[in-house]
Design a protein around this motif. Sequence first.
Motif, PDB file in Angstrom:
ATOM      1  N   GLY A 316      17.315  -7.470  -8.115  1.00  0.00           N
ATOM      2  CA  GLY A 316      17.992  -6.335  -7.508  1.00  0.00           C
ATOM      3  C   GLY A 316      17.643  -6.089  -6.060  1.00  0.00           C
ATOM      4  N   PHE A 317      16.604  -6.761  -5.554  1.00  0.00           N
ATOM      5  CA  PHE A 317      16.090  -6.385  -4.243  1.00  0.00           C
ATOM      6  C   PHE A 317      15.514  -7.586  -3.499  1.00  0.00           C
ATOM      7  CE2 PHE A 317      15.196  -3.158  -7.458  1.00  0.00           C
ATOM      8  CZ  PHE A 317      15.800  -2.023  -6.936  1.00  0.00           C
ATOM      9  N   MET A 318      15.495  -7.475  -2.168  1.00  0.00           N
ATOM     10  CA  MET A 318      14.651  -8.362  -1.375  1.00  0.00           C
ATOM     11  C   MET A 318      13.202  -8.053  -1.714  1.00  0.00           C
ATOM     12  SD  MET A 318      14.033  -8.501   2.758  1.00  0.00           S
ATOM     13  CE  MET A 318      12.832  -7.142   2.693  1.00  0.00           C
ATOM     14  N   ARG A 319      12.393  -9.099  -1.843  1.00  0.00           N
ATOM     15  CA  ARG A 319      10.997  -8.947  -2.248  1.00  0.00           C
ATOM     16  C   ARG A 319      10.111  -9.699  -1.234  1.00  0.00           C
ATOM     17  NH1 ARG A 319       7.580  -9.449  -7.392  1.00  0.00           N
ATOM     18  NH2 ARG A 319       6.051 -10.997  -6.774  1.00  0.00           N
ATOM     19  N   VAL A 320       9.088  -9.034  -0.686  1.00  0.00           N
ATOM     20  CA  VAL A 320       8.156  -9.725   0.206  1.00  0.00           C
ATOM     21  C   VAL A 320       7.016 -10.294  -0.630  1.00  0.00           C
ATOM     22  CG1 VAL A 320       8.739  -8.385   2.256  1.00  0.00           C
ATOM     23  CG2 VAL A 320       6.888  -7.603   0.779  1.00  0.00           C
ATOM     24  N   GLU A 321       6.627 -11.522  -0.322  1.00  0.00           N
ATOM     25  CA  GLU A 321       5.614 -12.206  -1.125  1.00  0.00           C
ATOM     26  C   GLU A 321       4.204 -12.094  -0.551  1.00  0.00           C
ATOM     27  OE1 GLU A 321       6.078 -13.372  -4.096  1.00  0.00           O
ATOM     28  OE2 GLU A 321       8.221 -12.907  -4.020  1.00  0.00           O
ATOM     29  N   ASP A 322       4.071 -11.553   0.652  1.00  0.00           N
ATOM     30  CA  ASP A 322       2.758 -11.380   1.281  1.00  0.00           C
ATOM     31  C   ASP A 322       2.660  -9.977   1.863  1.00  0.00           C
ATOM     32  OD1 ASP A 322       1.839 -14.221   1.061  1.00  0.00           O
ATOM     33  OD2 ASP A 322       3.576 -14.545   2.356  1.00  0.00           O
ATOM     34  N   ASP A 323       1.430  -9.471   1.967  1.00  0.00           N
ATOM     35  CA  ASP A 323       1.216  -8.190   2.625  1.00  0.00           C
ATOM     36  C   ASP A 323       1.715  -8.256   4.065  1.00  0.00           C
ATOM     37  OD1 ASP A 323      -0.034  -7.282   0.346  1.00  0.00           O
ATOM     38  OD2 ASP A 323      -2.079  -7.507   1.131  1.00  0.00           O
ATOM     39  N   GLN A 324       2.385  -7.191   4.505  1.00  0.00           N
ATOM     40  CA  GLN A 324       2.799  -7.070   5.895  1.00  0.00           C
ATOM     41  C   GLN A 324       1.827  -6.123   6.599  1.00  0.00           C
ATOM     42  OE1 GLN A 324       5.403  -9.129   6.870  1.00  0.00           O
ATOM     43  NE2 GLN A 324       5.034  -9.765   4.745  1.00  0.00           N
ATOM     44  N   PRO A 325       1.077  -6.605   7.591  1.00  0.00           N
ATOM     45  CA  PRO A 325       0.004  -5.791   8.191  1.00  0.00           C
ATOM     46  C   PRO A 325       0.488  -4.415   8.636  1.00  0.00           C
ATOM     47  CG  PRO A 325      -0.114  -8.044   8.992  1.00  0.00           C
ATOM     48  CD  PRO A 325       1.164  -7.936   8.199  1.00  0.00           C
ATOM     49  N   GLY A 326      -0.179  -3.383   8.120  1.00  0.00           N
ATOM     50  CA  GLY A 326       0.162  -2.014   8.464  1.00  0.00           C
ATOM     51  C   GLY A 326       1.431  -1.505   7.831  1.00  0.00           C
ATOM     52  N   GLN A 327       2.049  -2.344   6.978  1.00  0.00           N
ATOM     53  CA  GLN A 327       3.311  -1.950   6.364  1.00  0.00           C
ATOM     54  C   GLN A 327       3.270  -2.265   4.869  1.00  0.00           C
ATOM     55  OE1 GLN A 327       6.248  -3.892   9.002  1.00  0.00           O
ATOM     56  NE2 GLN A 327       6.379  -1.996  10.170  1.00  0.00           N
ATOM     57  N   ARG A 328       4.371  -2.694   4.294  1.00  0.00           N
ATOM     58  CA  ARG A 328       4.477  -2.807   2.840  1.00  0.00           C
ATOM     59  C   ARG A 328       3.609  -3.940   2.283  1.00  0.00           C
ATOM     60  NH1 ARG A 328      10.897  -3.879   2.775  1.00  0.00           N
ATOM     61  NH2 ARG A 328      10.675  -2.364   4.474  1.00  0.00           N
ATOM     62  N   SER A 329       3.267  -3.803   1.002  1.00  0.00           N
ATOM     63  CA  SER A 329       2.407  -4.756   0.303  1.00  0.00           C
ATOM     64  C   SER A 329       3.219  -5.888  -0.295  1.00  0.00           C
ATOM     65  CB  SER A 329       1.664  -4.054  -0.834  1.00  0.00           C
ATOM     66  OG  SER A 329       1.022  -2.879  -0.400  1.00  0.00           O
ATOM     67  N   ALA A 330       2.542  -6.986  -0.619  1.00  0.00           N
ATOM     68  CA  ALA A 330       3.161  -8.069  -1.365  1.00  0.00           C
ATOM     69  C   ALA A 330       3.748  -7.520  -2.666  1.00  0.00           C
ATOM     70  CB  ALA A 330       2.142  -9.150  -1.668  1.00  0.00           C
ATOM     71  N   GLY A 331       4.948  -7.976  -3.001  1.00  0.00           N
ATOM     72  CA  GLY A 331       5.628  -7.487  -4.187  1.00  0.00           C
ATOM     73  C   GLY A 331       6.513  -6.286  -3.933  1.00  0.00           C
TER      74      GLY A 331
END
Length: 385
Positions: A316-331
């Motif tokens: 259902g969504f775009m998913r980031v696989e790594d932590d983004q520094p200062g922003q959203r977490s992996a997953g």
Amino acid sequence: MSALDALLRDAVAEGTVPFVVAMVGNSDGLEWSGSAGDAAARQPAGEDSVFRIFSMTKAIGSLAAMILIDRDKLDFDTAVADVIPDFGRVKVLDGFDGTVPILRDPARPVTVRHLATHTSGLEYEIWNADMPKYMEATGLASILSGSREALFYPLMSDPGTRWAYGIGIDWLGQVVEAVDGRSVERFCREEIFEPLGMTNTGFEPNQVDQDRLVDCLFRSEDGAFEPSEMVPPPTPEYYGMGHALYATAPDYLRFLRMLLSGGTLDGQTILSRQGVERMLANHIGRLSLERMVTVAPTVSADVDIFPGARKTHSFGFMRVEDDQPGQRSAGSQGWAGVLNTHYWFDPRKNLAAVLMTQFLPFADPRFMQLYSDFETTVYATYRSS
């Protein structure tokens, strides 16, 4: 005034956005809400502002299918043509003989999973130059026409071979109708909107508070905001679960909070906890989201969210696989609507946020910088959540 409030105020004052509504919450409730600017003549933007959320509809369509999967009425790998035989008309565009399209059968069947993850081969004409050429050659109307025949875009690649953004979830809504028997409008109302208390979400302007409907705008060459005519088609032949909804920021935040809460919100269970986990997993394996290069710059700029980062797609969504520094977490998961309504939710840090305005082009660089600054400020403010 908080840093988040100041960010919104300055964005309007500097002409980055015409107006804006933003909210931050978690599984327990609302953390912060803010707005700035006038959403329409003599109408300040606020929590009750109603937006055309366009592709934010896609997550609702995916949830509808996921509910059926959770109830063992559908499977991720069900072939679409097994549910909707007419889908067998959909072929792969294999180039052109002059202006005549060359079509062939796909190498494998398109599945429910392919539709939900943008790996079916169906692509929008905004980001693939062969689609406008095909439409001109055949007279095929845009998906935004509301015509059922407009669903029959060709595949631009074989299913499962690449991620490319398109109309798959409009077809997914048709699968929901075929399997469940209810219209997708009724299904979403009875299974999602009413249980979640999403009282200002609907498929037609008369299903929401029309008096609070925001202006639809575009940024002209001189940077000024002018009226735009890009709106979902009223009373279409079918409701496209890729684009059809109107909603407020608080309503959409309730939807995101339900997912953060494992499928249940305020005692209403929409999905089982296992269903949420299955929905939010990576469903495209080693494939990754590609840069979306525009062929319609008045509608969208190029789109490359978190450049260089590994991005996959859940159901259902775009998913980031790594932590983004200062922003959203992996997953973390998220997406947006073409009129620059954006959202994400971070299960690891139990945060969800929406940032909503209403203008073209999508992914306008000035707006995307605001979105990044907003996200950074959210995490700086709620880092202990």
